[in-house]
Design a protein around this motif. Structure first.
Motif, PDB file in Angstrom:
ATOM      1  N   PHE A   1       6.946   3.430   6.884  1.00 28.04           N
ATOM      2  CA  PHE A   1       6.149   2.194   6.902  1.00 28.04           C
ATOM      3  C   PHE A   1       6.562   1.238   5.791  1.00 28.04           C
ATOM      4  O   PHE A   1       5.803   0.360   5.407  1.00 28.04           O
TER       5      PHE A   1
ATOM      6  N   HIS B   1      -4.480  10.416  -0.653  1.00 28.73           N
ATOM      7  CA  HIS B   1      -3.971  10.159  -2.009  1.00 28.73           C
ATOM      8  C   HIS B   1      -5.065   9.771  -3.022  1.00 28.73           C
ATOM      9  O   HIS B   1      -4.894   8.830  -3.800  1.00 28.73           O
TER      10      HIS B   1
ATOM     11  N   ASP C   1       7.555  12.751   8.322  1.00 33.39           N
ATOM     12  CA  ASP C   1       6.432  12.639   7.381  1.00 33.39           C
ATOM     13  C   ASP C   1       5.695  13.980   7.437  1.00 33.39           C
ATOM     14  O   ASP C   1       4.578  14.061   7.924  1.00 33.39           O
TER      15      ASP C   1
ATOM     16  N   HIS D   1       4.789   9.593  -6.174  1.00 37.38           N
ATOM     17  CA  HIS D   1       5.201   8.988  -4.913  1.00 37.38           C
ATOM     18  C   HIS D   1       6.444   8.120  -5.087  1.00 37.38           C
ATOM     19  O   HIS D   1       6.488   6.965  -4.633  1.00 37.38           O
TER      20      HIS D   1
ATOM     21  N   ARG E   1      -3.523  14.284   2.519  1.00 37.71           N
ATOM     22  CA  ARG E   1      -4.727  14.020   3.318  1.00 37.71           C
ATOM     23  C   ARG E   1      -5.790  15.116   3.217  1.00 37.71           C
ATOM     24  O   ARG E   1      -5.454  16.292   3.105  1.00 37.71           O
TER      25      ARG E   1
ATOM     26  N   TYR F   1       9.917   6.596  -4.285  1.00 35.68           N
ATOM     27  CA  TYR F   1      10.777   6.339  -3.126  1.00 35.68           C
ATOM     28  C   TYR F   1      12.200   6.239  -3.663  1.00 35.68           C
ATOM     29  O   TYR F   1      12.536   5.268  -4.347  1.00 35.68           O
TER      30      TYR F   1
ATOM     31  N   ASP G   1       0.819  -1.217   0.000  1.00 38.99           N
ATOM     32  CA  ASP G   1       0.000   0.000   0.000  1.00 38.99           C
ATOM     33  C   ASP G   1       0.853   1.267   0.000  1.00 38.99           C
ATOM     34  O   ASP G   1       0.441   2.308   0.454  1.00 38.99           O
ATOM     35  N   GLY G   2       2.061   1.158  -0.506  1.00 35.12           N
ATOM     36  CA  GLY G   2       2.980   2.299  -0.404  1.00 35.12           C
ATOM     37  C   GLY G   2       2.968   3.280  -1.551  1.00 35.12           C
ATOM     38  O   GLY G   2       3.720   4.232  -1.551  1.00 35.12           O
ATOM     39  N   TYR G   3       2.132   3.066  -2.563  1.00 36.12           N
ATOM     40  CA  TYR G   3       2.065   3.967  -3.725  1.00 36.12           C
ATOM     41  C   TYR G   3       3.442   4.105  -4.399  1.00 36.12           C
ATOM     42  O   TYR G   3       3.820   5.187  -4.850  1.00 36.12           O
TER      43      TYR G   3
ATOM     44  N   GLU H   1       7.666  14.705  -2.125  1.00 30.33           N
ATOM     45  CA  GLU H   1       6.432  14.841  -2.897  1.00 30.33           C
ATOM     46  C   GLU H   1       6.064  16.319  -3.021  1.00 30.33           C
ATOM     47  O   GLU H   1       5.657  16.939  -2.040  1.00 30.33           O
TER      48      GLU H   1
ATOM     49  N   TYR I   1       8.763  12.421   3.271  1.00 29.83           N
ATOM     50  CA  TYR I   1       8.312  11.188   3.928  1.00 29.83           C
ATOM     51  C   TYR I   1       9.468  10.201   3.886  1.00 29.83           C
ATOM     52  O   TYR I   1       9.961   9.860   2.810  1.00 29.83           O
TER      53      TYR I   1
ATOM     54  N   GLN J   1       6.342  17.382   0.615  1.00 33.07           N
ATOM     55  CA  GLN J   1       6.206  16.450   1.738  1.00 33.07           C
ATOM     56  C   GLN J   1       7.468  15.605   1.776  1.00 33.07           C
ATOM     57  O   GLN J   1       7.828  14.962   0.786  1.00 33.07           O
TER      58      GLN J   1
HETATM   59  C1  BGC Z   1       2.245  10.131   3.499  1.00 33.99           C
HETATM   60  C2  BGC Z   1       2.490   9.027   4.515  1.00 33.99           C
HETATM   61  C3  BGC Z   1       1.884   7.758   4.012  1.00 33.99           C
HETATM   62  C4  BGC Z   1       2.433   7.450   2.665  1.00 33.99           C
HETATM   63  C5  BGC Z   1       1.750   6.247   2.079  1.00 33.99           C
HETATM   64  C6  BGC Z   1       2.868   9.723   2.219  1.00 33.99           C
HETATM   65  O1  BGC Z   1       2.655  10.688   1.254  1.00 33.99           O
HETATM   66  O2  BGC Z   1       2.719  11.374   3.933  1.00 33.99           O
HETATM   67  O3  BGC Z   1       1.953   9.365   5.759  1.00 33.99           O
HETATM   68  O4  BGC Z   1       2.095   6.701   4.891  1.00 33.99           O
HETATM   69  O5  BGC Z   1       2.263   8.528   1.795  1.00 33.99           O
HETATM   70  O6  BGC Z   1       2.636   5.506   1.415  1.00 33.99           O
END
Ligand code: BGC
Length: 345
Positions: free
Chosen positions: A292, A100, A245, A173, A73, A175, A60-62, A314, A288, A286
């Protein structure tokens, strides 16, 4: 430009991969989610991602995906615009937020793709029609994203037009790890964020105030080591984010001209492979730190996903904009923003 069938979705739809690049940089982009599946810098892959589409579906990390209609958010998964209240999916369930773009954001859409090469490099143009009422947002939005590689520059240009007023805030998104994605964590890397101010957040990661970074662990105005101690430091804001984050307001004091636009210097990220400078005309970024990024499903080539094994920068409007009357794309207006990732040559 090379294209090939990357994989198939469980429903049988084929996902295609497109490669654009230069001698310094090579990007592999998928038509599913506009995902940057690979980013080769001087031959080393620096972006998180998977070998199979299954990875993108189960995690679920995009990873590497385009994010929309509203990145980040929206508090309580609702907003009021022109006197009408809109209720969105609270897909960040534990916090009651819309995150997102909802249940099926732009990261899960098939994009139409067209490639072109000109004197400014290789480009991939992705388009999408996001219909009125989709995810409960008002207005049909025509979206166009251009990925470009020119020498050591990798850029993403986001353009859109809506037929009704709507919140709109796109990002990607990715990484990234400037030690290489197969390399170490980010703990021995440095980051500069050109921001005097950041968003202070509540326990649901919703901004409650714009505050100076001075005297806090969030002061990145000079390059700072992304040490383990910093990531886990005893700071109320750091604990709310379960690490780094947070949203930073970019200072527009240094700029570059790119594709006819003035882009502000937002960040400089340095690892073993060299430095990457981020420029944008968006007001915020952002940061991040992949807090997670864990789980059984491995990255490309069987790599273990590790907390702080990469970071995301981001470019965006500040989170929860629609509840402050911000980040509204007015009917007929042109949305046009760019993120430029400029690598050392
Ligand atoms: C958010 C994180 C979130 C992540 C999801 C980021 O853009 O700021 O809080 O866990 O997206 O992968």
């Amino acid at each position: 430009m090379k294209t090939y069938i990357f994989d198939k979705l469980p429903d049988g739809r084929e996902v295609t991969a497109y490669e654009i690049g230069s001698e310094t940089l090579g990007a592999t982009i998928l038509n599913y989610g506009g995902i940057i599946q690979k980013l080769l810098y001087k031959g080393t892959d620096i972006i998180g991602g998977y070998d199979k589409i299954e990875g993108y579906l189960v995690s679920d990390g995009y990873q590497g995906a385009l994010i929309g209609r509203y990145a980040n958010r929206i508090r309580g998964a609702k907003f009021t615009l022109n006197g009408v209240e809109y209720r969105l999916a609270a897909n960040e369930e534990a916090r009651g937020n819309h995150l997102h773009g909802g249940m099926e954001g732009y990261d899960k859409k098939f994009w139409a793709v067209e490639g072109k090469t000109d004197c400014d490099g290789e480009h991939l143009v992705l388009t999408l029609t996001d219909p009125d009422g989709n995810e409960n947002y008002p207005g049909t939005v025509s979206v166009r994203v251009t990925y470009s590689v020119c020498g050591a520059d990798f850029s993403i240009r986001y353009e859109a037009v809506s037929d009704k007023d709507t919140p709109f805030n796109m990002t990607n998104h990715a990484y990234l790890n400037m030690n290489g994605i197969a390399g170490d964590t980010i703990y021995n890397e440095t980051l500069m964020i050109n921001a005097d101010e950041m968003s202070k957040v509540d326990e649901n990661l919703i901004p409650v105030a714009k505050v100076p970074v001075e005297g806090t662990p969030f002061d990145f105005r000079t390059p700072k080591l992304l040490s383990r101690e910093l990531m886990f430091c005893d700071d109320e804001q750091m604990q709310k984010g379960q690490g780094l984050d947070h949203n930073f307001y970019i200072s527009a004091d240094e700029a570059t001209l790119y594709q006819g636009k003035k882009l502000a210097k937002a960040a400089v990220y340095t690892g073993a492979l060299g430095a990457l400078t981020l420029y944008t005309d968006k007001p915020c970024v952002q940061f991040y730190a992949a807090n997670f990024m864990e789980g059984a499903y491995p990255f490309k080539g069987g790599l273990v996903r590790r907390r702080n094994g990469a970071l995301c920068l981001e470019t965006q409007f500040a989170p929860d904009g629609p509840n402050r009357g911000e980040a509204i794309l007015r009917a007929g207006d042109k949305y046009d923003y760019t993120a430029l990732f400029r690598f050392d040559d």
